[in-house]
Every structure is written in C-alpha cells, then in structure tokens.
Design a protein around this motif. Sequence first.
Motif, mmCIF file in Angstrom:
data_model
loop_
_atom_site.group_PDB
_atom_site.id
_atom_site.type_symbol
_atom_site.label_atom_id
_atom_site.label_comp_id
_atom_site.label_asym_id
_atom_site.label_seq_id
_atom_site.Cartn_x
_atom_site.Cartn_y
_atom_site.Cartn_z
ATOM 1 N N ILE A 1 3.959 -5.472 14.829
ATOM 2 C CA ILE A 1 2.568 -5.855 14.172
ATOM 3 C C ILE A 1 1.941 -4.444 13.581
ATOM 4 C CG2 ILE A 1 0.181 -5.944 15.219
ATOM 5 C CD1 ILE A 1 1.530 -8.146 17.350
ATOM 6 N N ILE A 2 2.154 -3.317 14.632
ATOM 7 C CA ILE A 2 1.560 -2.225 13.957
ATOM 8 C C ILE A 2 2.118 -1.866 12.773
ATOM 9 C CG2 ILE A 2 1.497 0.409 14.419
ATOM 10 C CD1 ILE A 2 1.482 -0.565 17.282
ATOM 11 N N SER A 3 3.575 -1.865 12.582
ATOM 12 C CA SER A 3 4.122 -1.746 11.130
ATOM 13 C C SER A 3 3.496 -2.429 10.118
ATOM 14 C CB SER A 3 5.581 -1.741 11.296
ATOM 15 O OG SER A 3 6.123 -0.826 12.015
ATOM 16 N N GLY A 4 3.339 -3.742 10.329
ATOM 17 C CA GLY A 4 2.860 -4.700 9.479
ATOM 18 C C GLY A 4 1.262 -4.234 8.918
ATOM 19 N N VAL A 5 0.707 -3.932 9.875
ATOM 20 C CA VAL A 5 -0.911 -3.565 9.515
ATOM 21 C C VAL A 5 -0.749 -2.006 8.838
ATOM 22 C CG1 VAL A 5 -3.028 -2.464 10.574
ATOM 23 C CG2 VAL A 5 -1.672 -4.296 11.658
ATOM 24 N N LEU A 6 0.083 -1.072 9.122
ATOM 25 C CA LEU A 6 0.319 0.184 8.267
ATOM 26 C C LEU A 6 0.807 -0.302 6.630
ATOM 27 C CD1 LEU A 6 1.703 2.417 10.776
ATOM 28 C CD2 LEU A 6 -0.781 2.307 9.964
ATOM 29 N N LEU A 7 1.421 -1.082 6.758
ATOM 30 C CA LEU A 7 1.971 -1.574 5.095
ATOM 31 C C LEU A 7 1.042 -2.390 4.711
ATOM 32 C CD1 LEU A 7 5.783 -2.662 6.050
ATOM 33 C CD2 LEU A 7 5.004 -0.714 4.592
ATOM 34 N N TYR A 8 0.228 -2.939 5.171
ATOM 35 C CA TYR A 8 -0.527 -3.895 4.532
ATOM 36 C C TYR A 8 -1.999 -2.777 3.953
ATOM 37 C CZ TYR A 8 -4.319 -7.309 3.725
ATOM 38 O OH TYR A 8 -5.213 -8.171 2.950
ATOM 39 N N THR A 9 -2.261 -1.826 4.949
ATOM 40 C CA THR A 9 -3.462 -1.018 4.480
ATOM 41 C C THR A 9 -3.150 0.050 3.798
ATOM 42 O OG1 THR A 9 -3.071 0.176 6.755
ATOM 43 C CG2 THR A 9 -4.689 -1.443 6.637
#
Length: 114
Positions: free
Chosen positions: A105-113
């Motif tokens: 989840i945290i990785s996905g948020v970082l990639l998205y932002t």
Amino acid sequence: MNENWPFLLLMFAGTFFTGISQVLLKQSAKKEHKSWIFEYLNWRVITAYGIAFTVLFLNTYAYTKVDMKYGAVIDTFSYVFVMVLSYLLLKEKFNKGQLIGNLIIISGVLLYTL
C-alpha cells in the motif's frame, strides 16, 4: 494543487481518525456487556460512530476541493493506521502477510504520487 493542501491534510487526518474509530469498535467487541443493548450503547461504540460520521462529512466537504484521484489514494492509509494502532493500543501482533500488504500500500502510494 498547492491551494488544496489543507483539504488533503484534512482527508489524511480523517484516515487516522477512522483507524481510531475501528480500534474503539474492536475494544468494545472484546468486552463482556451486561445485555445485548449495551453492546451498542456504550461510550466506545458511540464515540466510534461519532468519529466515523464526522470523518464522512469532512471528507464529503474535502472532495469538493480535491480531485477524486487523490482521495482514493489517501483513503488507503486507513489500513496502515488500523494495523499500527492495533499493534500499539491493542497489543495485537501482525503477521508477515499483513506487513507485506501494508508495505505494498505504502509503495503504491509513493509510486502514484511521484
């Protein structure tokens, strides 16, 4: 986007308070109550639902100022907050799968932002 940061922060705080709400509900579920009505009419449940409704209304307002795509990303942090708060307040252990899921989840948020 810069003028919307207070609303993004409001939504992020809402996910934290959603986590607190979930922990309160779990604490109440673990307790023995005098009767079935007190399973629902106790301070933990009432407070948890009060928090949940407040977050709902604040998020509804924040969505008038913030694009939906950001809200969906911010909302995923509620899973992380619930895991961390459950560990800190309820002394629950989390397993490897939960840890991996939250890291995704945290990785996905970082990639998205980024």
